[in-house]
Design a protein around this motif. Structure first.
Motif, PDB file in Angstrom:
ATOM      1  N   ASN A   1       0.851  -1.201   0.000  1.00  0.00           N
ATOM      2  CA  ASN A   1       0.000   0.000   0.000  1.00  0.00           C
ATOM      3  C   ASN A   1       0.880   1.241   0.000  1.00  0.00           C
ATOM      4  OD1 ASN A   1       0.950  -0.033   2.594  1.00  0.00           O
ATOM      5  ND2 ASN A   1      -1.033   0.138   3.596  1.00  0.00           N
ATOM      6  N   ASN A   2       0.271   2.402  -0.083  1.00  0.00           N
ATOM      7  CA  ASN A   2       1.081   3.608  -0.207  1.00  0.00           C
ATOM      8  C   ASN A   2       1.832   3.930   1.071  1.00  0.00           C
ATOM      9  OD1 ASN A   2       2.142   5.900  -1.458  1.00  0.00           O
ATOM     10  ND2 ASN A   2       0.517   7.177  -0.615  1.00  0.00           N
TER      11      ASN A   2
ATOM     12  N   ALA B   1       4.819   2.143   0.681  1.00  0.00           N
ATOM     13  CA  ALA B   1       5.673   2.735  -0.360  1.00  0.00           C
ATOM     14  C   ALA B   1       6.462   3.911   0.207  1.00  0.00           C
ATOM     15  CB  ALA B   1       4.818   3.174  -1.549  1.00  0.00           C
TER      16      ALA B   1
ATOM     17  N   ASP C   1       5.193  12.240  -2.052  1.00  0.00           N
ATOM     18  CA  ASP C   1       4.073  11.344  -1.722  1.00  0.00           C
ATOM     19  C   ASP C   1       2.809  12.016  -2.247  1.00  0.00           C
ATOM     20  OD1 ASP C   1       2.151   9.685  -0.697  1.00  0.00           O
ATOM     21  OD2 ASP C   1       2.358  10.374   1.376  1.00  0.00           O
TER      22      ASP C   1
ATOM     23  N   GLY D   1      -2.819   9.570  -6.195  1.00  0.00           N
ATOM     24  CA  GLY D   1      -2.289   8.953  -7.404  1.00  0.00           C
ATOM     25  C   GLY D   1      -3.249   8.961  -8.562  1.00  0.00           C
TER      26      GLY D   1
ATOM     27  N   THR E   1       5.354   8.391  -4.988  1.00  0.00           N
ATOM     28  CA  THR E   1       4.569   7.268  -4.452  1.00  0.00           C
ATOM     29  C   THR E   1       3.079   7.630  -4.436  1.00  0.00           C
ATOM     30  OG1 THR E   1       4.604   7.993  -2.142  1.00  0.00           O
ATOM     31  CG2 THR E   1       6.458   6.660  -2.868  1.00  0.00           C
ATOM     32  N   PHE E   2       2.236   6.613  -4.652  1.00  0.00           N
ATOM     33  CA  PHE E   2       0.778   6.846  -4.611  1.00  0.00           C
ATOM     34  C   PHE E   2       0.037   5.531  -4.393  1.00  0.00           C
ATOM     35  CE2 PHE E   2       0.106   5.468  -9.052  1.00  0.00           C
ATOM     36  CZ  PHE E   2       1.370   5.665  -9.596  1.00  0.00           C
ATOM     37  N   SER E   3      -1.265   5.664  -4.058  1.00  0.00           N
ATOM     38  CA  SER E   3      -2.102   4.501  -3.764  1.00  0.00           C
ATOM     39  C   SER E   3      -2.680   3.892  -5.032  1.00  0.00           C
ATOM     40  CB  SER E   3      -3.303   4.912  -2.908  1.00  0.00           C
ATOM     41  OG  SER E   3      -2.915   5.154  -1.589  1.00  0.00           O
TER      42      SER E   3
ATOM     43  N   GLY F   1       0.629   0.080  -3.216  1.00  0.00           N
ATOM     44  CA  GLY F   1       1.430   1.295  -3.156  1.00  0.00           C
ATOM     45  C   GLY F   1       2.338   1.263  -4.371  1.00  0.00           C
TER      46      GLY F   1
END
Ligand SMILES: *Cc1c(COP(=O)(O)O)cnc(C)c1O
Length: 470
Positions: free
Chosen positions: A154-155, A158, A260, A264, A292-294, A305
């Motif tokens: 998951n983010n 990440a 972050d 996303g 980074t993103f979900s 992530g």
């Protein structure tokens, strides 16, 4: 009149019920432990009813009355705990309700891959060991315009992994205005600490200037971090350093910049009449080294992530032993690959990915849907019910665009037979549960997040609730 004690003594013994001939079919159909639990549960509630002084009707303790209650309790206990609900809250990315709904074709692929062996970590052309990440890397790079990509659980994972790789034991500079708490106990300062890096806060709550970053950079600095403020917005006397300015500062100092992005997003939301939310592609194009993103927020896919960015950095992330601990499952990879393929054709993405479809449904269509649902409910209820169609506001959810009003149409319910709280509770207790919201003493069903094939279900549940209220 019998005393409470006499009535308690009349409650049959567990074995009397278990040995009743009429219970035999249930014992045949269900495991014994479950039936025993169901009997205990029914007897406990009977005891409670008596102790609460409830006036039990004559014959309430007869086996003929108790056995159907045991059957009902066994039915409830036998149901899976995790089950579908109808989201009538109008919050499209609702973390409590499972975030993104996956499209059919994604589910087919998950079933296909999970019900067979697969080439998950096997290179079919070489007949040798491969990597699970290879199945989605190229397509994510194509979509995001990045040199490399990696997918983890998951983010939050990440972000942890990215920081640990870039900066363990060293310092990371973040603007004070971006030290946010996302909810569900994800706080940027806490994640940074767990990743082993040291947080250097710069600027003030409302203003951070480029010189704040420049002045904070020193020997021990390992990276700069930019965080999407998610479910929080600042207005008034504020200054944020833009992404491009941050890229320039990081380059000058020879440091990597990590961002972050939270939700996303891959498409231009302004095409749906929404304010534009930064896209992953913009972030990569602006030169951020690691983004980074979900997977299950605005992207509309499975929980994941996603890390994209420079190859030199992703190579280091891939070698980090923490990657193994945050490894993504084959079902997630199967789902994510199909989602990513759908995104290669943006108009198809808007049609096929439920999150995007819900966000872009025109008000005229929502109005028609609400009117048809209201007609159905009116025909199933009586004149103690007030059923109206009203304009209201939905929410994107998932930390994106928290302040953006999303005009929608809701069916508003109230009845003299039930308080609004009882009404909400009755819809929630239905099978399937229908989760709506209460506003101004009315129960609202927002049709934006009700899927077409669920409208009939909602009407049926409303009919049952109406019968209860009579
Ligand atoms: C939601 C969010 C996260 C956490 O993502 P998960 O996929 O829920 O782990 C991290 N950062 C930001 C900015 C977010 O909005």
């Amino acid at each position: 009149m019998k005393s409470q004690l006499d009535r308690l003594r009349e409650i049959p013994a567990v074995d009397t019920i278990l040995n009743a001939p009429d219970l035999a079919p249930l014992l045949k159909a269900r495991p014994r432990w479950l039936v025993v639990d169901a009997v205990h549960a029914v007897l406990a509630s009977l005891r409670q009813e008596i102790q609460a002084g409830q006036d039990l009707a004559a014959g309430e303790m007869a086996l003929a009355k108790l056995i159907p209650r045991v059957e009902q309790a066994a039915e409830e206990m036998g149901r899976t705990h995790l089950r579908p609900v109808v989201n009538a809250t109008g919050v499209v990315i609702h973390t409590n309700l499972g975030r993104a709904v996956l499209p059919e074709e994604v589910l087919h692929q998950v079933v296909r891959v999970a019900s067979h062996y697969s080439n998950l970590e096997y290179d079919l052309s070489r007949g040798a060991r491969g990597t699970r990440y290879a199945h989605v890397e190229d397509i994510l790079c194509r979509l995001c315009g990045s040199e490399a990509a990696l997918v983890v659980n998951n983010n939050a994972g990440a972000v942890l992994l990215g920081l640990n790789t870039l900066a363990e034991g060293r310092k990371v500079i973040v603007s004070r205005g971006q030290l946010v708490e996302i909810g569900g106990s994800f706080r940027i300062p806490d994640v940074m600490k767990k990743s082993g890096c040291h947080l250097v806060e710069v600027g003030t709550t409302n203003k951070t200037h480029p010189k704040d970053y420049r002045n904070a950079i020193g020997e021990q600095t390992a990276a700069l971090l930019k965080v999407h403020m998610s479910n929080f917005e600042m207005s008034g006397f504020t200054r944020e350093v833009s992404r491009r300015e941050m890229v320039a500062i990081a380059r000058e100092a020879g440091l990597p910049l990590m961002e972050d992005l939270g939700s996303g997003n891959l498409v231009d939301l302004s095409a749906f009449g929404l304010p534009s939310e930064p896209t992953v592609q913009e972030s990569v194009r602006d030169g951020v080294d690691l983004v980074t993103f979900s997977g299950d927020k605005l992207l509309g896919g499975p929980q994941a992530g996603i890390l994209v960015g420079k190859k030199t950095i992703l190579d280091r992330v891939k070698k980090n032993p923490m990657t193994r601990a945050l490894r993504v499952d084959k079902m997630t990879l199967a789902a994510l690959e199909v989602i990513a393929r759908i995104y290669l054709d943006p108009p198809a993405a808007q049609r096929q990915i439920p999150a995007l479809r819900m966000l872009s449904t025109p008000l005229s269509e929502l109005t028609a849907r609400a009117q048809s649902l209201a007609r159905c409910i009116r025909s199933l209820s009586d004149d103690t019910w007030v059923v109206d169609v009203m304009e209201d506001l939905s929410q994107v959810g998932g930390g994106a665009l928290p302040e953006t009003p999303l005009p929608t149409c809701v069916v508003s319910l109230s009845t003299s037979g039930m308080s609004v709280n009882r009404l909400e509770q009755a819809f929630r207790a239905a099978d399937p549960p229908v989760i709506g919201r209460i506003r101004h003493d009315r129960f609202l069903l927002d049709v934006r997040t009700i899927q077409d094939q669920e409208l009939e279900t909602v009407a049926r549940v409303a009919g049952k609730v109406a019968a209860l209220s009579r």
